[in-house]
Design a protein around this motif. Structure first.
Motif, mmCIF file in Angstrom:
data_model
loop_
_atom_site.group_PDB
_atom_site.id
_atom_site.type_symbol
_atom_site.label_atom_id
_atom_site.label_comp_id
_atom_site.label_asym_id
_atom_site.label_seq_id
_atom_site.Cartn_x
_atom_site.Cartn_y
_atom_site.Cartn_z
ATOM 1 N N UNK A 228 0.999 -1.534 0.044
ATOM 2 C CA UNK A 228 -0.058 0.267 -0.358
ATOM 3 C C UNK A 228 0.912 1.046 -0.193
ATOM 4 N N UNK A 229 0.548 2.339 -0.323
ATOM 5 C CA UNK A 229 0.776 3.924 -0.182
ATOM 6 C C UNK A 229 1.491 3.967 1.351
ATOM 7 N N UNK A 230 0.413 3.349 2.393
ATOM 8 C CA UNK A 230 1.096 4.123 3.686
ATOM 9 C C UNK A 230 1.683 3.058 5.142
ATOM 10 N N UNK A 231 0.863 1.728 4.555
ATOM 11 C CA UNK A 231 1.358 0.805 5.529
ATOM 12 C C UNK A 231 0.670 0.401 5.685
ATOM 13 N N UNK A 232 -0.972 0.740 5.269
ATOM 14 C CA UNK A 232 -2.046 -0.365 5.955
ATOM 15 C C UNK A 232 -2.312 -0.817 5.085
ATOM 16 N N UNK A 233 -3.733 -1.788 4.994
ATOM 17 C CA UNK A 233 -3.951 -2.189 4.304
ATOM 18 C C UNK A 233 -5.677 -1.536 3.423
ATOM 19 N N UNK A 234 -6.023 -0.179 3.844
ATOM 20 C CA UNK A 234 -6.577 0.277 2.907
ATOM 21 C C UNK A 234 -6.622 1.232 1.333
ATOM 22 N N UNK A 235 -7.203 1.346 0.577
ATOM 23 C CA UNK A 235 -6.912 1.633 -0.473
ATOM 24 C C UNK A 235 -8.147 2.149 -1.124
ATOM 25 N N UNK A 236 -7.567 3.481 -1.974
ATOM 26 C CA UNK A 236 -8.831 4.294 -2.505
ATOM 27 C C UNK A 236 -9.983 4.095 -2.903
ATOM 28 N N UNK A 237 -10.947 5.151 -3.468
ATOM 29 C CA UNK A 237 -11.898 4.563 -4.323
ATOM 30 C C UNK A 237 -11.082 4.453 -5.739
ATOM 31 N N UNK A 238 -11.922 4.052 -6.069
ATOM 32 C CA UNK A 238 -10.976 2.957 -7.883
ATOM 33 C C UNK A 238 -11.319 4.832 -8.799
ATOM 34 N N UNK A 239 -11.809 5.375 -8.449
ATOM 35 C CA UNK A 239 -12.489 6.582 -9.829
ATOM 36 C C UNK A 239 -11.748 8.074 -8.395
ATOM 37 N N UNK A 240 -11.574 8.828 -9.472
ATOM 38 C CA UNK A 240 -11.531 10.622 -8.321
ATOM 39 C C UNK A 240 -12.629 10.466 -8.106
ATOM 40 N N UNK A 241 -12.320 12.165 -7.029
ATOM 41 C CA UNK A 241 -13.357 12.581 -6.551
ATOM 42 C C UNK A 241 -14.019 13.461 -7.826
ATOM 43 N N UNK A 242 -13.671 13.638 -8.511
ATOM 44 C CA UNK A 242 -14.660 14.534 -9.476
ATOM 45 C C UNK A 242 -14.849 13.787 -11.129
ATOM 46 N N UNK A 243 -15.075 12.272 -10.571
ATOM 47 C CA UNK A 243 -14.926 11.685 -11.548
ATOM 48 C C UNK A 243 -16.152 10.726 -11.632
ATOM 49 N N UNK A 244 -16.747 11.017 -9.920
ATOM 50 C CA UNK A 244 -17.941 10.679 -9.604
ATOM 51 C C UNK A 244 -18.838 11.645 -9.619
ATOM 52 N N UNK A 245 -20.760 11.537 -9.226
ATOM 53 C CA UNK A 245 -21.810 12.300 -8.902
ATOM 54 C C UNK A 245 -21.506 13.181 -7.110
ATOM 55 N N UNK A 246 -22.324 13.800 -6.853
ATOM 56 C CA UNK A 246 -22.297 14.735 -6.065
ATOM 57 C C UNK A 246 -22.596 13.528 -5.023
ATOM 58 N N UNK A 247 -23.422 12.784 -5.166
ATOM 59 C CA UNK A 247 -24.220 11.883 -4.086
ATOM 60 C C UNK A 247 -22.923 10.687 -3.815
ATOM 61 N N UNK A 248 -22.539 9.253 -5.640
ATOM 62 C CA UNK A 248 -21.698 8.332 -4.730
ATOM 63 C C UNK A 248 -19.988 9.470 -3.638
ATOM 64 N N UNK A 249 -19.794 10.634 -3.989
ATOM 65 C CA UNK A 249 -18.885 11.413 -3.755
ATOM 66 C C UNK A 249 -18.692 11.488 -1.977
#
Length: 541
Positions: free
Chosen positions: A243-264
Motif C-alpha cells: 500500500x501507499x501508507x503501510x496499512x491495508x487501505x485503498x482509495x476509491x477506484x475513481x477520482x473525486x471529480x469522476x463521480x457524482x455528488x451523491x457517490x462522492x
C-alpha cells in the motif's frame, strides 16, 4: 574498559520502535550490538509523549511488529487506536520478550559519532563519558523526538507549572480547578485539550494555525474482531506492504471529480467513519488535484460547523492556509465539541499574536491571561532535529549538519554519501512519517541486515552511497513532492515550524509499496548507487 566492552559490530542510537528491532535483528545475525538511549527506558516517542489523550493515529492492529508471529497471536490490543500507555506496555513487553534492554546504556545521550577511515570504525561518544567503537553506526534517533519550544519573549519567566507535550512528566498533572493555557493546536494540542478541559477551571487555547482534525471513531475491540484479524494477519501485512501508507487501505477506484455528488458524499461518509488521517486516502486524486481536494475540504468544513455551536468560533477553527491533508490530519476525540464548553476560550494568534510570556501568564496585545499552568504543544524539530543535535562526522571529517545545510540529502533515506557504514532508520528521503512507522522500521532494518549479509559474503568492509545516487534520489523525492499539493503547506514535513530551517519536503511521497520495490531492486542489482570499499557497485557482485 576492555576491548570486548568497547568494540562492537554495530552501535544503535535509540531504543524506540526502530532501535529495538535493529538490536533484535542484528543479534539474530550473530553480531555484537550496543545501544544508547537518552531516556530511562525503552519506547522512544511513546516513552516521552505521555500528555493527556496521547494516542496513535494508526490502528493498533497495524501499528505493531510483524517479525514475531507468536507475539502477533499472543498480544491482544484493547482499543482501535491505542493509548500511549498501552503502546508503551507493548514495547516494554517486546523488549523483555527478546532481552533487548541488555544491549542498552540508558540515561545516556550520544554526543558525537566520528568515522575513522583508516580503521574503518565509528567512534561513538556519550555525555556520560563512555566511548565505544563499531563497524556500523545505526541512527534510530526518531523523527519526532527533538522537541521544539518557540523562542517567545519571557518564555522562561512564567512562575506557574510549565510542560511540553513531548516531554511530559511520568507522574500525573492535576488540572483540577486550574487556569490552563495551551499554546499550539497540532496533534498533541488537539488530543490534550479535551482531556484538560474536563478538569480545569478555565482553558485558554492559543492558536496560530488551525488544523484539520477528524474524529477517531475509537472503540473497544471485540473478541470476534481480534480473532478475525489474527487469523488473517499474514494477508493484512502483505496488503499493508503493497500500500501507499503501510496499512491495508485503498482509495476509491475513481477520482473525486469522476463521480457524482451523491457517490462522492457516500465515499467521504465512509472514510469519515474510518476516522483520522485516513480521510486523505478516500480518492486517489485528493492530494494531487486542488479541485478534488476542495471537495474534501468542503465536506470536512461542513462537519466542523455542525460540531461547533458558535459560527464565529467555527470560522476560526477552520484552516484557510493549506489544502486538507497537506498537514497531517489529526485524529481526535471530541476536540471541536470542546469549544462548546463555557470554560474553554479560543485565542486567535493570527489576530492578536503573543507579545510576551510573563510571570503570571501570557500577554497578547493589551490582553493578559493569568494562568496556573502553561502547556507548550508546539511539536518537534521533525525528521532531522534529533540528528542535528549529534556531532556526526564522516569521511575526511565531513559534518552531517554542514552537508545538510540546504536540506537533508540521503540515498533511499537510508544512507549518506561520505558516511560509510552509517544507516538512518525512517529518516528524510524515506516514506517515514507518511507510512506505518512499525512496518517502516522493519523494512529498513531487514534491508540493512540483507546489505550486511552481502558485505560479509563478498568480504567487503564498507559501503556508502555515491554522491551521484544521493543527488538523483533527492531530485526524485523533490519531483514526487512537486507533483502533489503537499509543498503548498507550511508544515513540519517542510521544516516550516523551525525558524531558519531549509524549506524542503523531507519524506519520500511515492508510497510505501513503491519504496519497498525500489529498495529491493537496488539490492538485487548489487547495491546499485552504493560504493563498496570505495568502488562503485557492479550489478550482480
Amino acid at each position: 574498559m576492555t576491548t570486548q566492552d568497547s568494540d562492537f559490530d554495530a552501535v544503535v542510537v535509540g531504543a524506540g520502535i526502530s532501535g529495538l528491532y535493529a538490536v533484535y535483528k542484528f543479534r539474530q545475525r550473530g553480531m555484537r550490538v550496543h545501544g544508547f538511549e537518552s531516556a530511562e527506558g525503552v519506547g522512544g516517542t511513546w516513552y516521552h509523549n505521555r500528555y493527556p489523550g496521547a494516542r496513535c493515529d494508526v490502528e493498533s492492529i497495524d501499528y505493531s511488529y510483524s517479525f514475531d508471529e507468536e507475539l502477533q497471536q499472543e498480544w491482544t490490543w484493547t482499543e482501535r487506536f491505542a493509548t500511549q500507555e498501552e503502546i508503551l506496555r507493548y514495547l516494554e513487553h517486546v523488549a523483555d520478550r527478546h532481552d533487548l534492554r541488555s544491549a542498552y546504556d540508558f540515561l545516556t545521550r550520544v554526543t558525537s559519532a566520528v568515522y575513522d577511515e583508516g580503521a574503518g570504525r565509528w567512534t561513538v561518544t556519550t555525555d556520560t563519558g563512555k566511548t565505544v567503537t563499531a563497524r556500523f553506526c545505526i541512527l534510530a534517533t526518531g523523527v519526532l523526538s527533538a522537541t521544539n519550544k518557540p523562542d517567545i519573549p519571557g518564555r522562561d519567566t512564567f512562575t506557574g507549572e510549565t510542560y511540553h507535550t513531548g516531554e511530559w512528566p511520568h507522574e500525573p498533572v492535576d488540572f483540577t480547578g486550574k487556569r490552563v493555557g495551551v499554546i499550539g493546536t497540532g496533534s498533541s494540542g488537539i488530543q490534550a485539550i479535551p482531556i484538560i478541559a474536563e478538569d480545569a477551571a478555565r482553558v485558554f487555547v492559543f492558536q496560530r494555525s488551525p488544523n484539520y482534525s477528524i474524529p477517531a471513531g475509537n472503540r473497544r475491540l471485540t473478541d470476534d474482531f481480534v480473532a478475525q484479524v489474527k487469523a488473517d494477519y499474514a494477508e493484512r501485512r502483505r496488503l499493508s506492504r503493497l500500500s501507499g501508507g503501510g496499512t491495508p487501505n485503498s482509495p476509491h477506484p475513481k477520482g473525486a471529480l469522476e463521480v457524482d455528488e451523491a457517490e462522492r458524499t457516500r465515499v467521504y461518509d465512509e472514510w469519515w467513519r474510518r476516522g483520522g488521517y485516513l480521510f486523505t486516502k478516500a480518492f486517489p486524486d485528493q492530494m494531487v488535484s486542488k479541485a478534488a481536494n476542495d471537495t474534501a475540504r468542503e465536506y470536512v468544513e461542513a462537519k466542523i460547523r455542525e460540531m461547533v455551536d458558535d459560527p464565529e468560533v467555527a470560522d476560526q477553527l477552520i484552516p484557510t492556509d493549506h489544502p486538507i491533508g497537506t498537514k497531517r490530519i489529526v485524529t481526535d476525540t471530541g476536540y471541536f465539541q470542546t469549544y462548546n464548553r463555557d470554560n474553554v476560550t479560543l485565542v486567535n494568534l493570527r489576530r492578536t499574536p503573543i507579545t510576551q510570556i510573563t510571570e503570571s501568564g501570557v500577554r497578547t496585545g493589551d490582553v493578559s491571561y493569568d494562568l496556573d499552568i502553561l502547556v507548550f504543544a508546539t511539536g518537534f524539530d521533525a525528521m532531522t532535529g534529533s540528528l542535528s543535535r549529534i556531532d556526526i562526522r564522516g569521511r575526511d571529517g565531513r559534518e552531517l549538519t554542514a552537508e545538510w545545510s540546504a536540506g537533508p540529502r540521503t540515498y533511499l533515506g537510508l544512507a549518506v554519501d561520505g558516511f560509510p557504514n552509517m544507516f538512518i532508520l525512517a529518516g528524510p528521503g524515506s516514506p517515514s512519517v507518511l507510512a506505518n512507522m512499525v512496518l517502516m522500521a522493519e523494512q529498513h532494518v531487514d534491508w540493512i541486515a540483507g546489505c550486511m549479509d552481502h558485505l560479509d559474503s563478498h568480504d567487503i568492509a564498507a559501503i556508502e552511497a555515491t554522491r551521484e545516487a544521493a543527488d538523483e534520489w533527492v531530485a526524485e523525492c523533490n519531483a514526487k513532492a512537486a507533483g502533489t499539493l503537499f509543498p503548498s503547506a507550511n508544515s513540519w514535513y517542510m521544516g516550516a515550524n523551525i525558524p531558519g530551517k531549509p524549506r524542503v519536503f523531507m519524506p519520500y511521497i511515492g508510497g510505501f509499496g513503491n519504496y519497498n520495490s525500489i529498495c529491493a531492486e537496488v539490492a538485487a542489482a548489487g547495491y546499485k548507487g552504493f560504493a563498496l570499499d570505495g568502488r562503485a557497485a557492479a550489478p550482480g557482485t
